[in-house]
Motif scaffolding. Sequence first.
Motif: not given
Length: 123
Positions: A22-37
Amino acid sequence: QVQLVESGGALVQPGGSLRLSCAISGFTLDYYPIGWFRQAPGKEREGVSCIDSSDGTTYYAGSVKGRFTISRDNAKNTVYLQMNSLRPEDTAVYYCAAPTMCATMTAHEYDYWGQGTQVTVSS
């Protein structure tokens, strides 16, 4: 602009492994918890795994605990889901989402979602 882009889905035999990204842009990983569904045909979407934004605590649904591992690479701003010992019942479209409430493994429809990646487990 926030984007979550999943990749890595494929057709795999039972007992096999896959790693989803899951490649993320627009915020860093320390900003939101990330979930897999995941969502299988005819079934409701269910939470599979989650990783906390602050300390990296991980959470798993009972059906995947011991088989799936969630991890993150802060340098690549990417979250992974390593899936081992895959079963036919793991067949679904897999999504990542942010923010995810890790304790309940839920996310709102209005949160950020990726487009999904298909995982098919079949012989």
